[in-house]
Motif scaffolding. Structure first.
Motif, PDB file in Angstrom:
ATOM      1  N   ASP A 130      49.882  48.165  56.109  1.00 52.30           N
ATOM      2  CA  ASP A 130      50.237  48.692  57.334  1.00 52.30           C
ATOM      3  C   ASP A 130      51.388  48.059  57.863  1.00 52.30           C
ATOM      4  O   ASP A 130      51.661  47.927  59.057  1.00 52.30           O
ATOM      5  N   GLU A 132      55.211  48.309  59.307  1.00 52.69           N
ATOM      6  CA  GLU A 132      55.786  49.395  60.006  1.00 52.69           C
ATOM      7  C   GLU A 132      56.883  48.863  60.792  1.00 52.69           C
ATOM      8  O   GLU A 132      56.846  47.486  61.378  1.00 52.69           O
ATOM      9  N   LYS A 134      57.950  49.648  64.584  1.00 56.77           N
ATOM     10  CA  LYS A 134      57.297  50.403  65.530  1.00 56.77           C
ATOM     11  C   LYS A 134      58.387  51.284  66.189  1.00 56.77           C
ATOM     12  O   LYS A 134      59.579  50.982  66.460  1.00 56.77           O
ATOM     13  N   ASN A 137      60.819  55.851  62.313  1.00 53.42           N
ATOM     14  CA  ASN A 137      60.382  56.588  60.903  1.00 53.42           C
ATOM     15  C   ASN A 137      60.738  55.527  59.709  1.00 53.42           C
ATOM     16  O   ASN A 137      60.807  56.209  58.533  1.00 53.42           O
ATOM     17  N   ASP A 139      60.669  53.333  56.657  1.00 47.48           N
ATOM     18  CA  ASP A 139      59.628  52.953  55.632  1.00 47.48           C
ATOM     19  C   ASP A 139      59.672  51.568  55.345  1.00 47.48           C
ATOM     20  O   ASP A 139      60.577  51.088  54.544  1.00 47.48           O
TER      21      ASP A 139
END
Length: 205
Positions: A130, A132, A134, A137, A139
């Motif tokens: 998980d 990310e 924040k 978009n 990756d």
């Protein structure tokens, strides 16, 4: 993954019937505090100094002591940790979850007035997911698994009238780092290198 860990713990607990007196189950909580220097990243030509947050969590463990010796092995488990990672130069924040199972071989010093100090060394296996950045978009990906050296020092205190119960406290250090990719591009190594402070209750079988 959590089901596999629960199954392994159950198997160890059931096995205690065959090794009565050799097993200790510990139920505790830990503060996982990353080192103050978490390395540097290069994101789009900008040098970034990430800052990984400290987190609390539930961390049970299972220990097996070899009969008539001062040696034992301990497996530290945990519910998943989630850390925030500040990226101050970019005004962004990332996050990731991970499990840090840690196996240490321990030397237990002689007991004195109910206190049994111990020291240990072993390995931590870090399994992140998980990842990310924040609000974007992007990756973000970390190594699937990282293996690091770990050290441990602590004690168990068991009063004479407590039968099988005791309390314990210990400190672990692990040399944990992971390579990161952002949108398929290598951006450097995140150095977590946490200190793990744990207190809890123990029970001998």
């Amino acid at each position: 993954m959590l089901k596999k860990i629960a199954l392994a713990t159950a198997v160890l607990a059931l096995s205690s019937a065959s090794f009565a007196g050799n097993w200790t189950v510990k139920v505790g909580g830990s503060l996982l505090a990353p080192d103050s220097d978490n390395g540097t990243l290069n994101i789009g030509g900008t040098t970034v100094h990430p800052d990984v947050s400290s987190e609390y969590n539930f961390t049970p463990s299972v220990e097996y002591r070899f009969a008539d010796t001062p040696f034992s092995v301990e497996l530290l488990l945990a519910t998943p940790f989630k850390h925030d990672v500040e990226l101050p130069e970019l005004g962004l924040e990332a996050s990731f979850k991970h499990l840090p199972p840690t196996l240490t071989a321990k030397y237990n010093l002689p007991t004195y007035k109910g206190f049994t100090p111990y020291i240990g060394a072993g390995v931590t296996v870090v399994v992140p997911w998980d990842e990310e950045v924040k609000g974007t978009n992007h990756d973000l990906e970390a190594d699937d698994v990282s293996v690091a050296a770990a050290g441990q020092v602590g004690f168990i205190f068991q009063p004479a009238d407590a039968k099988n119960w005791g309390v314990y406290a210990d400190v672990r250090y692990a040399n944990v780092e992971t390579d990161l990719e952002l949108n398929g591009t290598d951006i450097g190594t995140l150095e977590v290198n946490p200190w793990v402070y744990t207190v809890g209750l123990s029970y001998n079988f």
